[in-house]
Design a protein around this motif. Structure first.
Motif, mmCIF file in Angstrom:
data_model
loop_
_atom_site.group_PDB
_atom_site.id
_atom_site.type_symbol
_atom_site.label_atom_id
_atom_site.label_comp_id
_atom_site.label_asym_id
_atom_site.label_seq_id
_atom_site.Cartn_x
_atom_site.Cartn_y
_atom_site.Cartn_z
ATOM 1 N N GLN A 36 -28.092 54.146 60.924
ATOM 2 C CA GLN A 36 -27.025 53.494 61.672
ATOM 3 C C GLN A 36 -27.503 53.142 63.084
ATOM 4 O OE1 GLN A 36 -23.688 52.853 60.327
ATOM 5 N NE2 GLN A 36 -25.046 53.152 58.579
ATOM 6 N N THR A 37 -26.834 52.157 63.683
ATOM 7 C CA THR A 37 -27.166 51.722 65.042
ATOM 8 C C THR A 37 -25.945 51.850 65.930
ATOM 9 O OG1 THR A 37 -28.826 50.146 64.234
ATOM 10 C CG2 THR A 37 -27.997 49.820 66.474
ATOM 11 N N LEU A 38 -26.107 52.534 67.054
ATOM 12 C CA LEU A 38 -25.055 52.678 68.050
ATOM 13 C C LEU A 38 -25.429 51.870 69.280
ATOM 14 C CD1 LEU A 38 -22.479 54.073 69.215
ATOM 15 C CD2 LEU A 38 -24.006 55.894 70.045
ATOM 16 N N GLY A 39 -24.526 50.996 69.709
ATOM 17 C CA GLY A 39 -24.721 50.258 70.948
ATOM 18 C C GLY A 39 -23.963 50.929 72.076
ATOM 19 N N ILE A 40 -24.646 51.242 73.172
ATOM 20 C CA ILE A 40 -24.000 51.808 74.355
ATOM 21 C C ILE A 40 -24.011 50.734 75.435
ATOM 22 C CG2 ILE A 40 -24.006 53.641 76.070
ATOM 23 C CD1 ILE A 40 -25.420 55.440 74.139
ATOM 24 N N VAL A 41 -22.811 50.317 75.872
ATOM 25 C CA VAL A 41 -22.703 49.210 76.814
ATOM 26 C C VAL A 41 -21.945 49.654 78.060
ATOM 27 C CG1 VAL A 41 -22.759 47.513 74.959
ATOM 28 C CG2 VAL A 41 -20.559 48.303 75.813
ATOM 29 N N GLY A 42 -22.107 48.892 79.110
ATOM 30 C CA GLY A 42 -21.441 49.177 80.382
ATOM 31 C C GLY A 42 -22.255 48.590 81.522
ATOM 32 N N GLU A 43 -21.637 48.482 82.679
ATOM 33 C CA GLU A 43 -22.329 47.948 83.845
ATOM 34 C C GLU A 43 -23.420 48.905 84.320
ATOM 35 O OE1 GLU A 43 -19.063 45.775 86.506
ATOM 36 O OE2 GLU A 43 -18.333 47.639 85.631
ATOM 37 N N SER A 44 -24.271 48.423 85.187
ATOM 38 C CA SER A 44 -25.294 49.277 85.787
ATOM 39 C C SER A 44 -24.622 50.441 86.507
ATOM 40 C CB SER A 44 -26.137 48.473 86.783
ATOM 41 O OG SER A 44 -26.831 47.440 86.128
ATOM 42 N N GLY A 45 -25.181 51.635 86.334
ATOM 43 C CA GLY A 45 -24.610 52.809 86.969
ATOM 44 C C GLY A 45 -23.556 53.508 86.150
ATOM 45 N N SER A 46 -23.372 53.093 84.887
ATOM 46 C CA SER A 46 -22.336 53.718 84.058
ATOM 47 C C SER A 46 -22.832 54.977 83.350
ATOM 48 C CB SER A 46 -21.799 52.717 83.028
ATOM 49 O OG SER A 46 -22.830 52.270 82.164
ATOM 50 N N VAL A 209 -30.734 54.452 65.390
ATOM 51 C CA VAL A 209 -31.117 53.642 66.540
ATOM 52 C C VAL A 209 -29.980 53.620 67.559
ATOM 53 C CG1 VAL A 209 -31.738 51.330 67.354
ATOM 54 C CG2 VAL A 209 -32.677 52.187 65.204
ATOM 55 N N ILE A 210 -30.340 53.806 68.827
ATOM 56 C CA ILE A 210 -29.400 53.628 69.933
ATOM 57 C C ILE A 210 -29.897 52.452 70.774
ATOM 58 C CG2 ILE A 210 -28.421 54.623 72.033
ATOM 59 C CD1 ILE A 210 -28.688 57.374 70.801
ATOM 60 N N ILE A 211 -29.062 51.436 70.913
ATOM 61 C CA ILE A 211 -29.371 50.285 71.759
ATOM 62 C C ILE A 211 -28.555 50.406 73.032
ATOM 63 C CG2 ILE A 211 -29.226 47.780 71.991
ATOM 64 C CD1 ILE A 211 -31.316 48.453 70.044
ATOM 65 N N ILE A 212 -29.230 50.491 74.176
ATOM 66 C CA ILE A 212 -28.553 50.606 75.465
ATOM 67 C C ILE A 212 -28.686 49.269 76.184
ATOM 68 C CG2 ILE A 212 -28.581 51.756 77.706
ATOM 69 C CD1 ILE A 212 -29.680 54.222 76.256
ATOM 70 N N THR A 213 -27.563 48.673 76.557
ATOM 71 C CA THR A 213 -27.615 47.345 77.146
ATOM 72 C C THR A 213 -26.309 47.033 77.869
ATOM 73 O OG1 THR A 213 -27.965 44.996 76.643
ATOM 74 C CG2 THR A 213 -26.727 46.272 75.027
ATOM 75 N N HIS A 214 -26.338 46.012 78.720
ATOM 76 C CA HIS A 214 -25.108 45.454 79.278
ATOM 77 C C HIS A 214 -24.806 44.101 78.633
ATOM 78 C CE1 HIS A 214 -28.417 43.979 81.907
ATOM 79 N NE2 HIS A 214 -27.799 42.837 81.712
ATOM 80 N N ASP A 215 -25.632 43.717 77.664
ATOM 81 C CA ASP A 215 -25.505 42.429 76.990
ATOM 82 C C ASP A 215 -24.742 42.614 75.680
ATOM 83 O OD1 ASP A 215 -25.790 40.004 75.710
ATOM 84 O OD2 ASP A 215 -27.896 39.748 76.233
ATOM 85 N N LEU A 216 -23.490 42.199 75.660
ATOM 86 C CA LEU A 216 -22.686 42.364 74.451
ATOM 87 C C LEU A 216 -23.211 41.522 73.293
ATOM 88 C CD1 LEU A 216 -19.091 42.446 75.968
ATOM 89 C CD2 LEU A 216 -20.339 44.340 74.943
ATOM 90 N N GLY A 217 -23.944 40.460 73.602
ATOM 91 C CA GLY A 217 -24.527 39.662 72.533
ATOM 92 C C GLY A 217 -25.557 40.442 71.735
ATOM 93 N N VAL A 218 -26.300 41.320 72.415
ATOM 94 C CA VAL A 218 -27.307 42.141 71.735
ATOM 95 C C VAL A 218 -26.643 43.122 70.777
ATOM 96 C CG1 VAL A 218 -29.073 43.921 72.076
ATOM 97 C CG2 VAL A 218 -29.031 41.905 73.548
ATOM 98 N N VAL A 219 -25.600 43.819 71.240
ATOM 99 C CA VAL A 219 -24.956 44.802 70.369
ATOM 100 C C VAL A 219 -24.200 44.123 69.242
ATOM 101 C CG1 VAL A 219 -24.828 46.627 72.087
ATOM 102 C CG2 VAL A 219 -22.976 44.984 71.929
ATOM 103 N N ALA A 220 -23.689 42.912 69.486
ATOM 104 C CA ALA A 220 -23.027 42.177 68.406
ATOM 105 C C ALA A 220 -24.008 41.868 67.287
ATOM 106 C CB ALA A 220 -22.416 40.884 68.951
#
Length: 340
Positions: A36-46, A209-220
């Protein structure tokens, strides 16, 4: 029912500084299964990168205060010895860092660094490890891998360094792969290639897999589930489908409102979230997002005084918000969605 492969429970990570205690991660919990893949999103400093570095045990020996549990296949990484965590790092879990140029040692060739990582966990000769390094570089799309294996990191382009970092991370077939902003500063063509590569390798090794990003397009593109973080806390957790189709937290609405749409023409201009993320030394009372929330006045003052519980409002959908479920649904359908 078996325990999840990765189970993070009430994780707190803070740092002592001259200005005060920085609460980088404040009560974070999530789970992840193999494949499974988990996307962790949020602004810088989150708190996204601090979370990943804590899982890897890379805050040990510094001034970090870590509490809670990080269970990886039954092993608590918080209480495990340094030797135990070093043994797991690279073999059981690996990380693709945000900036491969600074993550890779400039004095050693790319091949040397992959060979070293492989031999730490495998009792093989240098010759066998070199062949494996060339094979891995070839698999991640490095042209002329047999000669480029002897190049230094600065001789690689940004996209090739990112591929080499992936080759190093995957050299020992890790069960958990953490990718911290894996496509930052790459052009869109290389971004797509990197994402395809991660997906293909995950399918082959059945890695979590954990994908860490602020880009919602990547996690989509990649994620099965999405965790939305703000000020070191969980704001929302749901499947990728629900996060994009039925988001329930005002912060998630703000992130979506700031994102261009490719599937249809927007009726409104992009709607940035007002203000800036808070200081993690002086986190606002109550809900940390309330100073920037357009709907704070509809909570009867609770957003300013009480921390909202992280509750399951729909099956598999968790949210920390004082607005009622019915009010959130109404706001999303009548006030937010028409503008996206």
């Amino acid at each position: 029912m078996s325990d999840p492969f990765l189970d993070v429970r009430d994780l707190h990570v803070s740092f002592e500084t001259m200005d005060g205690l920085v609460k980088s991660v404040d009560g974070l919990s999530f789970q992840l299964e193999r494949g499974q893949t988990l996307g962790i999103v949020g602004e810088s400093g989150s708190g996204k990168s601090v979370t990943s570095l804590s899982i890897m045990g890379l805050h040990r020996g510094g001034n970090a205060r870590i509490s809670g549990q990080i269970m990886l296949d039954g092993t608590d990484l918080v209480t495990a010895s340094d030797e135990k965590v070093r043994g797991l790092r690279g073999k059981k879990m690996a990380m693709i860092f945000q900036d491969p140029l600074s993550a890779m040692h400039p004095f050693y060739t790319v091949g040397h660094q992959i060979i070293e990582a492989y031999r730490v966990h495998n009792n093989v000769s240098a010759g066998v490890a070199r062949k494996h390094a060339i094979t891995m570089l070839d698999r991640v799309g490095i042209p002329q891998a047999s000669s480029r294996v002897d190049d230094y990191p600065h001789q690689f382009s940004g996209g090739m360094r990112q591929r080499a970092m992936i080759a190093m991370a995957l050299s020992c077939d890790p069960d958990l792969l953490i990718a911290d902003e894996p496509t930052t500063a790459l052009d869109v063509t290389v971004q797509a290639q990197i994402l395809d590569l991660i997906r293909d390798l995950q399918s082959e090794f059945n890695s979590a897999v954990i994908i860490i990003t602020h880009d919602l397009g990547v996690v989509a593109e990649l994620a099965d589930d999405i965790l939305v973080m703000y000020a070191g806390r969980s704001m929302e957790y749901a499947s990728a489908h629900d996060t994009f189709e039925r988001p329930q937290h005002p912060y998630t609405w703000g992130l979506l409102g700031s994102m261009p749409r490719m599937d249809r023409v927007r009726t409104e201009r992009l709607l940035p979230i007002v203000g800036a993320p808070p200081s993690l030394i002086n986190v606002p009372s109550g809900c940390p997002f309330h100073p920037r929330c357009a709907f704070e006045d509809r909570t009867g003052g609770l957003a300013r005084t009480e921390r909202p519980e992280f509750e399951e409002t729909l099956p598999g959908h968790f949210v920390a918000c004082h607005l009622s479920a019915e009010e959130r649904r109404r706001i999303w359908e009548t006030e937010i969605l028409p503008k996206l």
